[in-house]
Design a protein around this motif. Structure first.
Motif, PDB file in Angstrom:
ATOM      1  N   GLY A  14      22.217 -60.658 -26.331  1.00 11.67           N
ATOM      2  CA  GLY A  14      21.756 -60.549 -27.703  1.00 11.67           C
ATOM      3  C   GLY A  14      20.330 -61.031 -27.854  1.00 11.67           C
ATOM      4  N   ASP A  15      19.849 -61.804 -26.885  1.00  8.38           N
ATOM      5  CA  ASP A  15      18.441 -62.189 -26.812  1.00  8.38           C
ATOM      6  C   ASP A  15      17.976 -61.940 -25.384  1.00  8.38           C
ATOM      7  OD1 ASP A  15      15.900 -63.159 -27.243  1.00  8.38           O
ATOM      8  OD2 ASP A  15      16.484 -65.266 -27.069  1.00  8.38           O
ATOM      9  N   GLY A  16      18.031 -60.685 -24.991  1.00  6.74           N
ATOM     10  CA  GLY A  16      17.646 -60.325 -23.636  1.00  6.74           C
ATOM     11  C   GLY A  16      18.825 -60.410 -22.681  1.00  6.74           C
ATOM     12  N   HIS A  17      18.565 -60.100 -21.432  1.00  5.76           N
ATOM     13  CA  HIS A  17      19.615 -60.007 -20.430  1.00  5.76           C
ATOM     14  C   HIS A  17      19.559 -61.189 -19.477  1.00  5.76           C
ATOM     15  CE1 HIS A  17      16.059 -58.385 -18.401  1.00  5.76           C
ATOM     16  NE2 HIS A  17      16.631 -58.759 -17.286  1.00  5.76           N
ATOM     17  N   LEU A  18      20.704 -61.494 -18.921  1.00  2.00           N
ATOM     18  CA  LEU A  18      20.805 -62.471 -17.843  1.00  2.00           C
ATOM     19  C   LEU A  18      21.263 -61.747 -16.584  1.00  2.00           C
ATOM     20  CD1 LEU A  18      22.601 -65.533 -19.498  1.00  2.00           C
ATOM     21  CD2 LEU A  18      20.154 -65.182 -19.157  1.00  2.00           C
ATOM     22  N   VAL A  19      20.565 -61.971 -15.495  1.00  2.00           N
ATOM     23  CA  VAL A  19      20.928 -61.414 -14.202  1.00  2.00           C
ATOM     24  C   VAL A  19      21.828 -62.415 -13.486  1.00  2.00           C
ATOM     25  CG1 VAL A  19      19.986 -60.918 -11.903  1.00  2.00           C
ATOM     26  CG2 VAL A  19      18.938 -59.901 -13.931  1.00  2.00           C
ATOM     27  N   TYR A  20      22.847 -61.909 -12.799  1.00  2.00           N
ATOM     28  CA  TYR A  20      23.723 -62.801 -12.049  1.00  2.00           C
ATOM     29  C   TYR A  20      24.286 -62.078 -10.838  1.00  2.00           C
ATOM     30  CZ  TYR A  20      27.518 -60.247 -14.403  1.00  2.00           C
ATOM     31  OH  TYR A  20      28.362 -59.269 -14.864  1.00  2.00           O
ATOM     32  N   ARG A  21      24.543 -62.841  -9.809  1.00  2.00           N
ATOM     33  CA  ARG A  21      25.211 -62.330  -8.627  1.00  2.00           C
ATOM     34  C   ARG A  21      26.696 -62.649  -8.752  1.00  2.00           C
ATOM     35  NH1 ARG A  21      23.719 -63.524  -2.221  1.00  2.00           N
ATOM     36  NH2 ARG A  21      25.010 -61.839  -1.390  1.00  2.00           N
ATOM     37  N   ASP A  22      27.553 -61.707  -8.433  1.00  2.00           N
ATOM     38  CA  ASP A  22      28.996 -61.858  -8.608  1.00  2.00           C
ATOM     39  C   ASP A  22      29.671 -61.206  -7.414  1.00  2.00           C
ATOM     40  OD1 ASP A  22      31.607 -62.040  -9.482  1.00  2.00           O
ATOM     41  OD2 ASP A  22      31.303 -60.899 -11.328  1.00  2.00           O
ATOM     42  N   VAL A  23      30.258 -62.024  -6.550  1.00  2.00           N
ATOM     43  CA  VAL A  23      30.821 -61.497  -5.311  1.00  2.00           C
ATOM     44  C   VAL A  23      32.070 -62.288  -4.938  1.00  2.00           C
ATOM     45  CG1 VAL A  23      29.283 -62.936  -3.912  1.00  2.00           C
ATOM     46  CG2 VAL A  23      30.296 -60.899  -2.901  1.00  2.00           C
ATOM     47  N   GLY A  24      33.042 -61.619  -4.353  1.00  2.00           N
ATOM     48  CA  GLY A  24      34.248 -62.278  -3.900  1.00  2.00           C
ATOM     49  C   GLY A  24      35.337 -62.280  -4.946  1.00  2.00           C
ATOM     50  N   ALA A  25      36.462 -62.872  -4.590  1.00  2.00           N
ATOM     51  CA  ALA A  25      37.611 -62.959  -5.489  1.00  2.00           C
ATOM     52  C   ALA A  25      38.321 -64.278  -5.228  1.00  2.00           C
ATOM     53  CB  ALA A  25      38.564 -61.789  -5.271  1.00  2.00           C
ATOM     54  N   GLY A  26      38.966 -64.766  -6.259  1.00  2.00           N
ATOM     55  CA  GLY A  26      39.676 -66.034  -6.131  1.00  2.00           C
ATOM     56  C   GLY A  26      39.218 -67.014  -7.185  1.00  2.00           C
ATOM     57  N   ARG A  27      39.409 -68.279  -6.933  1.00  2.00           N
ATOM     58  CA  ARG A  27      39.021 -69.304  -7.888  1.00  2.00           C
ATOM     59  C   ARG A  27      37.514 -69.257  -8.112  1.00  2.00           C
ATOM     60  NH1 ARG A  27      42.793 -72.358  -4.437  1.00  2.00           N
ATOM     61  NH2 ARG A  27      44.772 -72.488  -5.560  1.00  2.00           N
ATOM     62  N   PRO A  28      37.065 -69.353  -9.364  1.00  2.00           N
ATOM     63  CA  PRO A  28      35.637 -69.165  -9.647  1.00  2.00           C
ATOM     64  C   PRO A  28      34.783 -70.354  -9.216  1.00  2.00           C
ATOM     65  CG  PRO A  28      36.846 -69.653 -11.662  1.00  2.00           C
ATOM     66  CD  PRO A  28      37.867 -69.478 -10.594  1.00  2.00           C
ATOM     67  N   LEU A  29      33.670 -70.031  -8.590  1.00  2.00           N
ATOM     68  CA  LEU A  29      32.684 -71.000  -8.132  1.00  2.00           C
ATOM     69  C   LEU A  29      31.334 -70.556  -8.680  1.00  2.00           C
ATOM     70  CD1 LEU A  29      31.862 -73.400  -6.260  1.00  2.00           C
ATOM     71  CD2 LEU A  29      31.604 -71.704  -4.423  1.00  2.00           C
ATOM     72  N   VAL A  30      30.718 -71.366  -9.514  1.00  2.00           N
ATOM     73  CA  VAL A  30      29.469 -71.003 -10.179  1.00  2.00           C
ATOM     74  C   VAL A  30      28.338 -71.823  -9.574  1.00  2.00           C
ATOM     75  CG1 VAL A  30      28.238 -70.866 -12.378  1.00  2.00           C
ATOM     76  CG2 VAL A  30      30.716 -70.451 -12.293  1.00  2.00           C
ATOM     77  N   LEU A  31      27.313 -71.144  -9.054  1.00  2.00           N
ATOM     78  CA  LEU A  31      26.184 -71.779  -8.391  1.00  2.00           C
ATOM     79  C   LEU A  31      24.960 -71.694  -9.301  1.00  2.00           C
ATOM     80  CD1 LEU A  31      26.707 -70.265  -4.819  1.00  2.00           C
ATOM     81  CD2 LEU A  31      27.644 -72.399  -5.748  1.00  2.00           C
ATOM     82  N   LEU A  32      24.438 -72.843  -9.701  1.00  2.00           N
ATOM     83  CA  LEU A  32      23.345 -72.919 -10.665  1.00  2.00           C
ATOM     84  C   LEU A  32      22.093 -73.446  -9.971  1.00  2.00           C
ATOM     85  CD1 LEU A  32      25.435 -74.466 -13.591  1.00  2.00           C
ATOM     86  CD2 LEU A  32      24.822 -72.053 -13.258  1.00  2.00           C
TER      87      LEU A  32
END
Length: 283
Positions: A14-32
């Motif tokens: 809604g205020d521009g886009h966010l790019v993100y990498r999304d790979v794999g399956a299973g419990r979510p792990l978010v790398l910041l």
């Protein structure tokens, strides 16, 4: 460096886009990622953890491929919006430097999305710097900004990669090359005169005492005393905190010694997976 072109996506906020990498399956792990970098700093982690986790690594607003802000925003709200858009959580949030502070902010502001935290070289999003070496770098950055010298600003900023006891010549040249590339790309997106739209999260140190999820600090053992000290303070403040170090590394242990960092992170993920299974908090 891995070819991530096929697993990089864009999310309209809604205020521009966010790019993100999304790979794999299973419990979510978010790398910041750290400030002025992008999701590429995690290239040595994504392929290791994707076989067992859904790994999500965004570019923060104003960084890498993500849009600059045009109005007030908080990085933690962007992370929360992305996870809700993807319908994942609670997740383990892993963050280096700025990314770690965003992870802590998310545990404070959006606790339903957080199963555990891993930080490196940071405490909360309200840092306190007293080390003369850090102040020296800040002064170099201020001079470069005043002179409109972006390259000198980048070089001053990247001194954090070496820490106070080394120079960049002592750091793996490939790590330095990657850091410079990411920093240059993000700096090029901005001007020295643009308004600051970021809205701070407040009272973080007081509120951190109410964080009950497991928190691990993985510090570089030759990082500045400010950065390691804030991380140590955080793990002493939260209900379930612990800390360890990666020898021979400064502010970016995941890039300098990825195998050692990955082993520590993997052990932590296995331990919180058992806890999550016991409590039924994973989905």
């Amino acid at each position: 460096m891995t070819d991530s072109s096929s697993d990089v996506f864009s999310f309209d906020t809604g205020d521009g886009h966010l790019v993100y990498r999304d790979v794999g399956a299973g419990r979510p792990l978010v790398l910041l990622h750290g400030g002025f970098l992008d999701h590429g700093m995690w290239d040595d982690q994504v392929p290791v953890f994707a076989p067992d986790h859904r790994v999500i690594a965004p570019d923060a607003r104003g960084h890498g491929g993500s849009a600059n802000a045009s109005g007030p925003f908080r990085h933690t709200d962007d992370v929360a919006a992305l996870l809700r858009h993807l319908d994942v959580g609670p997740a383990v949030l892993v963050g280096v430097s700025m990314g770690g502070s965003v992870a802590v902010d998310t545990a404070l502001e959006h606790p339903d999305l957080v199963a555990a935290l891993v930080v490196s070289g940071v405490g909360t999003s309200e840092p306190e710097f007293v080390d003369p070496w850090v102040h020296e770098i800040e002064a170099e950055q201020a001079r470069a900004l005043a002179a409109g010298d972006a390259e000198s600003w980048v070089e001053a900023f990247n001194r954090f990669a070496a820490g106070p006891h080394r120079t960049l010549d002592d750091v793996d040249p490939e790590v330095v090359r990657r850091l410079r590339g990411m920093t240059r790309r993000t700096v090029a997106k901005h001007t020295g005169s643009e308004p600051v739209h970021i809205v701070p999260v407040t009272d973080t140190w007081v509120r951190a005492a109410k964080i009950t999820v497991p928190v691990l600090a993985i510090n570089g053992d030759i990082d500045s005393s400010d950065h390691t000290g804030m991380a140590q303070r955080l793990v002493r403040t939260v209900a379930d905190g612990r800390a360890t170090t990666v020898e021979g590394t400064a502010h970016y242990p995941n890039m300098e010694r990825p195998a050692a960092f990955n082993e520590i992170l993997g052990h932590f993920l296995r331990s919180v997976s058992v806890e999550g299974a016991d409590t039924g908090c994973w989905r």
